[in-house]
Design an enzyme around this catalytic site. Sequence first.
Site, PDB file in Angstrom:
ATOM      1  N   TYR A   1     106.300  92.824  -8.672  1.00  9.01           N
ATOM      2  CA  TYR A   1     105.579  93.430  -9.792  1.00  9.01           C
ATOM      3  C   TYR A   1     104.652  94.543  -9.292  1.00  9.01           C
ATOM      4  O   TYR A   1     104.616  95.639  -9.859  1.00  9.01           O
ATOM      5  CB  TYR A   1     104.754  92.375 -10.545  1.00  9.01           C
ATOM      6  CG  TYR A   1     103.877  93.009 -11.606  1.00  9.01           C
ATOM      7  CD1 TYR A   1     104.426  93.435 -12.813  1.00  9.01           C
ATOM      8  CD2 TYR A   1     102.509  93.219 -11.381  1.00  9.01           C
ATOM      9  CE1 TYR A   1     103.637  94.054 -13.775  1.00  9.01           C
ATOM     10  CE2 TYR A   1     101.729  93.831 -12.336  1.00  9.01           C
ATOM     11  CZ  TYR A   1     102.294  94.246 -13.527  1.00  9.01           C
ATOM     12  OH  TYR A   1     101.513  94.880 -14.466  1.00  9.01           O
TER      13      TYR A   1
ATOM     14  N   PHE B   1      92.096 112.482  -0.111  1.00 10.51           N
ATOM     15  CA  PHE B   1      92.585 111.985  -1.388  1.00 10.51           C
ATOM     16  C   PHE B   1      93.145 110.570  -1.237  1.00 10.51           C
ATOM     17  O   PHE B   1      92.939 109.708  -2.095  1.00 10.51           O
ATOM     18  CB  PHE B   1      93.661 112.939  -1.924  1.00 10.51           C
ATOM     19  CG  PHE B   1      94.391 112.437  -3.136  1.00 10.51           C
ATOM     20  CD1 PHE B   1      93.850 112.581  -4.403  1.00 10.51           C
ATOM     21  CD2 PHE B   1      95.635 111.822  -3.010  1.00 10.51           C
ATOM     22  CE1 PHE B   1      94.523 112.112  -5.521  1.00 10.51           C
ATOM     23  CE2 PHE B   1      96.315 111.353  -4.122  1.00 10.51           C
ATOM     24  CZ  PHE B   1      95.756 111.500  -5.383  1.00 10.51           C
TER      25      PHE B   1
ATOM     26  N   ARG C   1      97.398  89.001 -20.166  1.00 11.17           N
ATOM     27  CA  ARG C   1      98.548  89.070 -19.256  1.00 11.17           C
ATOM     28  C   ARG C   1      97.994  88.981 -17.839  1.00 11.17           C
ATOM     29  O   ARG C   1      97.224  89.820 -17.411  1.00 11.17           O
ATOM     30  CB  ARG C   1      99.320  90.381 -19.434  1.00 11.17           C
ATOM     31  CG  ARG C   1     100.129  90.446 -20.711  1.00 11.17           C
ATOM     32  CD  ARG C   1     101.166  91.555 -20.626  1.00 11.17           C
ATOM     33  NE  ARG C   1     102.214  91.215 -19.661  1.00 11.17           N
ATOM     34  CZ  ARG C   1     102.920  92.121 -18.985  1.00 11.17           C
ATOM     35  NH1 ARG C   1     102.675  93.404 -19.134  1.00 11.17           N
ATOM     36  NH2 ARG C   1     103.857  91.734 -18.137  1.00 11.17           N
TER      37      ARG C   1
ATOM     38  N   ARG D   1      89.980  91.761  -8.530  1.00 12.02           N
ATOM     39  CA  ARG D   1      88.666  92.126  -9.079  1.00 12.02           C
ATOM     40  C   ARG D   1      88.594  91.939 -10.590  1.00 12.02           C
ATOM     41  O   ARG D   1      87.553  91.557 -11.128  1.00 12.02           O
ATOM     42  CB  ARG D   1      88.370  93.576  -8.721  1.00 12.02           C
ATOM     43  CG  ARG D   1      87.025  94.108  -9.199  1.00 12.02           C
ATOM     44  CD  ARG D   1      87.038  95.622  -9.207  1.00 12.02           C
ATOM     45  NE  ARG D   1      88.052  96.140 -10.126  1.00 12.02           N
ATOM     46  CZ  ARG D   1      88.505  97.393 -10.110  1.00 12.02           C
ATOM     47  NH1 ARG D   1      88.067  98.244  -9.207  1.00 12.02           N
ATOM     48  NH2 ARG D   1      89.416  97.777 -10.991  1.00 12.02           N
TER      49      ARG D   1
END
Length: 410
Positions: free
Chosen positions: A168, A285, A225, A212
């Site tokens: 997932y 980044f 979910r 978290r």
Amino acid sequence: MGMVKAVLEHPEDLIPLTKMMMTAEQIKRQIPPEPHWGFAYSMLQKVSRSFALVIQQLDADLRNAVCIFYLVLRALDTVEDDTSIPVDIKVPILLEFHKHIYDRDWHFSCGTNAYKVLMDKFHFISIAFLELGKSYQEAIEDVTLRMGAGMAKFMFKEVETVDDYDEYCHYVAGLVGLGLSKLFHASKLENVVPDFLSNSMGLFLQKTNIIRDFLEDINEMPKSRMFWPWQIWNKYANKLEDLKYEENSVKAVQCLNDMVTNALVHAEDCLKYLSNLKTHSIFRFCAIPQIMAIGTLALCYGNEEVFRGVVKMRRGLTARISDQTRSMADVYGAFYDFSSLLETKIDEKDPNAILTRKRVDAIKKACVSTGLLNKRGLYVVRKRAMYSSVLIMVVVLLLAIFSAAPLMKW
């Protein structure tokens, strides 16, 4: 007053925090004039201000591609997250989303707040997407197709095993890592990176967010979910929601520590990925979110507050990481410091204490073996610098002024 109090407690944060706020104000004034690009960049600030800050340092061509890539996937995620959409309507949208990005007229009303605006005016994103270079478009379409298919699959599949969990997370975040690597390569600024390293970059961030956001996710209405795998939480509770109750706090923290230990397995891959980057702006980044992830895991580990509210890094430390992450030495230093912080919290009675310590030791060893720790400029744990009372008063005044501006809401 909360921000002022935090600065007084951590004066070493005050200059980076002020610089971050000034940068945020500058970004607000740099919204492009074209309606579709103006919408894209203003929306980016609303759905992810932290991302809006780091994306601005990329070269213009790549910056536009990454901005649209993020918003396309954010829109796709909004469809997946909206539990009010019937599955028979949601699944076809997820599967066809990669086609919708080519349609200047397509939009679909769902989500709430800024996400609803993004979906209602998605045609602006499509217009901007169609102005990107062909190689950028192909990379974005490929990831959107694969992610939509993965999300659709998990409409009918529960996250039961750790393998399900990894699968997932691959679909919703690992593919983001692969997509970004493709965009970096398409820009001709970076070399091809092994897929497993790109995947780990995404999984490390996604697992941190899933850990978290436990309380927010399980309390979501009309229906929650959850993606904590049954194979892990079943060892500690009969029902996942039992973990949020105070009487189960001991088992809840043990389950939490199991989840954090699982996430730590990706840290070394992240370090390898970052060490291979050539372009400074792309490096920053990528590096800043990864440091934030290891820091968040260190804060969450052993922390009962994960089941009571939101656990996140203080703003000043976030600002310091953003300001002072300039090299791999800084990354190794931050990973070493946060791993050491997590290590101090390991309870030898914890069921996973041995495995947790093993993974922390591996991260620290990887950092030490580079010989770069003494060359870093970023110290996330250090003695406070000495500041004059006048300087503190001036900067606190500036913080108070900036915190009053609408843009400064976090």
